[in-house]
Design a protein around this motif. Structure first.
Motif, short mmCIF file in Angstrom:
data_model
loop_
_atom_site.label_atom_id
_atom_site.label_comp_id
_atom_site.label_asym_id
_atom_site.label_seq_id
_atom_site.Cartn_x
_atom_site.Cartn_y
_atom_site.Cartn_z
N LEU A 1 0.87 -1.18 0.00
CA LEU A 1 0.00 0.00 0.00
C LEU A 1 0.91 1.23 0.00
N ASP A 2 1.09 1.82 -1.17
CA ASP A 2 1.98 2.98 -1.32
C ASP A 2 1.20 4.07 -2.04
N PRO A 3 0.18 4.63 -1.36
CA PRO A 3 -0.69 5.61 -2.02
C PRO A 3 -0.05 7.00 -2.01
N PRO A 4 -0.69 7.96 -2.70
CA PRO A 4 -0.26 9.35 -2.51
C PRO A 4 -0.27 9.69 -1.02
N TYR A 5 0.71 10.45 -0.57
CA TYR A 5 0.86 10.71 0.87
C TYR A 5 -0.35 11.41 1.48
N LYS A 6 -1.15 12.09 0.66
CA LYS A 6 -2.33 12.75 1.23
C LYS A 6 -3.38 11.74 1.71
N MET A 7 -3.29 10.50 1.22
CA MET A 7 -4.20 9.44 1.68
C MET A 7 -3.64 8.84 2.96
N LYS A 8 -4.39 8.95 4.05
CA LYS A 8 -3.88 8.50 5.35
C LYS A 8 -4.80 7.45 5.97
N ASP A 9 -5.54 6.72 5.15
CA ASP A 9 -6.50 5.75 5.68
C ASP A 9 -6.14 4.32 5.32
N MET A 10 -4.86 4.01 5.28
CA MET A 10 -4.46 2.68 4.86
C MET A 10 -4.84 1.60 5.89
N ASP A 11 -5.02 1.99 7.16
CA ASP A 11 -5.50 1.01 8.14
C ASP A 11 -6.92 0.57 7.77
N ALA A 12 -7.73 1.48 7.22
CA ALA A 12 -9.07 1.10 6.75
C ALA A 12 -8.96 0.14 5.56
N PHE A 13 -7.99 0.38 4.67
CA PHE A 13 -7.78 -0.54 3.55
C PHE A 13 -7.35 -1.92 4.06
N MET A 14 -6.52 -1.95 5.10
CA MET A 14 -6.11 -3.24 5.66
C MET A 14 -7.32 -4.00 6.18
N GLN A 15 -8.20 -3.30 6.90
CA GLN A 15 -9.41 -3.96 7.43
C GLN A 15 -10.27 -4.49 6.29
N GLU A 16 -10.36 -3.72 5.21
CA GLU A 16 -11.16 -4.16 4.07
C GLU A 16 -10.53 -5.39 3.41
N LEU A 17 -9.21 -5.41 3.30
CA LEU A 17 -8.53 -6.61 2.78
C LEU A 17 -8.91 -7.84 3.60
N ALA A 18 -8.93 -7.68 4.92
CA ALA A 18 -9.27 -8.79 5.81
C ALA A 18 -10.73 -9.19 5.64
N GLU A 19 -11.63 -8.21 5.67
CA GLU A 19 -13.06 -8.49 5.58
C GLU A 19 -13.43 -9.17 4.27
N ARG A 20 -12.73 -8.85 3.22
CA ARG A 20 -13.04 -9.42 1.90
C ARG A 20 -12.28 -10.73 1.65
N GLY A 21 -11.54 -11.21 2.65
CA GLY A 21 -10.83 -12.48 2.50
C GLY A 21 -9.68 -12.42 1.51
N LEU A 22 -9.06 -11.25 1.40
CA LEU A 22 -8.01 -11.06 0.39
C LEU A 22 -6.60 -11.29 0.93
N LEU A 23 -6.49 -11.65 2.22
CA LEU A 23 -5.18 -11.87 2.82
C LEU A 23 -5.07 -13.27 3.38
N GLU A 24 -3.96 -13.92 3.09
CA GLU A 24 -3.69 -15.21 3.71
C GLU A 24 -3.33 -15.00 5.18
N ALA A 25 -3.64 -15.98 6.02
CA ALA A 25 -3.22 -15.93 7.42
C ALA A 25 -1.70 -15.82 7.46
N GLY A 26 -1.19 -14.92 8.27
CA GLY A 26 0.25 -14.68 8.33
C GLY A 26 0.77 -13.79 7.24
N GLY A 27 -0.14 -13.28 6.39
CA GLY A 27 0.25 -12.41 5.28
C GLY A 27 0.86 -11.10 5.76
N THR A 28 1.61 -10.47 4.88
CA THR A 28 2.32 -9.24 5.20
C THR A 28 1.74 -8.07 4.41
N VAL A 29 1.53 -6.94 5.10
CA VAL A 29 1.10 -5.70 4.46
C VAL A 29 2.17 -4.65 4.69
N VAL A 30 2.62 -4.03 3.60
CA VAL A 30 3.64 -2.98 3.67
C VAL A 30 2.98 -1.65 3.33
#
Length: 195
Positions: free
Chosen positions: A119-148
């Protein structure tokens, strides 16, 4: 800008013309991969605000089996296509022009789960924790997966966020890198903090 290590080591990557895209510097990229790799044995990566595609291409060069690149800008998509060809990883890459939130919905329908997400968005976007939650809710991350998350050094992300636990945080001038692991069976992760 170049591929630092792996099968495509030394290959030059084209930047996106203009000032709207801020590519990850080689120094920061090298630091990121020393923290999360440095090499991989297969798996799937998602480069969600892909820009030049540099992070996803580096992951492919270092052994990730397949990568999905998403960016909204037409110029970025053209540059990513050229860069995956130059790095000779095009056969393991999928490239989509889409808004990040919509892209997650499409990927959910395909039943795709990733072991590594950038997750390397334009710096003005500061809601990447919300994107992480959405990745989890939508089943898009493997258990033990890494988010940068690559972000403005002045913005601080939480140490834990739901089932995500921050494992690394580093500053490089005005750039910060926060790395999370996803532990879905341990909602909230562990409570250990570094002193």
């Amino acid at each position: 800008m170049r591929v630092i290590a792996g099968t495509a080591k030394g290959r030059a990557l084209k930047p996106v013309p203009g000032m709207n895209t801020r590519p990850t510097t080689d120094k920061v990229k090298e630091a990121i991969f020393s923290m999360i790799g440095p090499y991989f044995d297969g798996g799937r990566a998602l480069d969600l605000f892909a820009g030049t595609g540099g992070l996803g291409i580096e992951a492919l060069s270092r052994g990730i089996g397949h990568a999905v690149f998403v960016d909204l800008e037409r110029q970025s998509i053209e540059v990513i296509k050229r860069n995956v060809e130059a790095a000779r990883v095009a056969e393991r890459a999928e490239i989509y022009r889409n808004e990040a939130g919509r892209a997650l919905k499409v990927l959910e329908k395909r039943g795709t789960a990733f072991s590594l997400v950038f997750l390397d968005p334009p710096y003005k976007m500061k809601d990447m924790d919300a994107f992480m939650q959405e990745l989890a809710e939508r089943g898009l991350l493997e258990a033990g997966g890494t988010v940068v998350i690559e972000h403005d050094a002045e913005h601080v992300y939480p140490v834990t966020a739901g089932a995500f636990e921050q494992t690394k945080h580093a500053l490089y001038g005005d750039t910060a890198v926060s790395i999370y692991r996803y532990f879905p069976s341990e909602e909230g992760g562990s409570t250990q903090t570094e002193e």
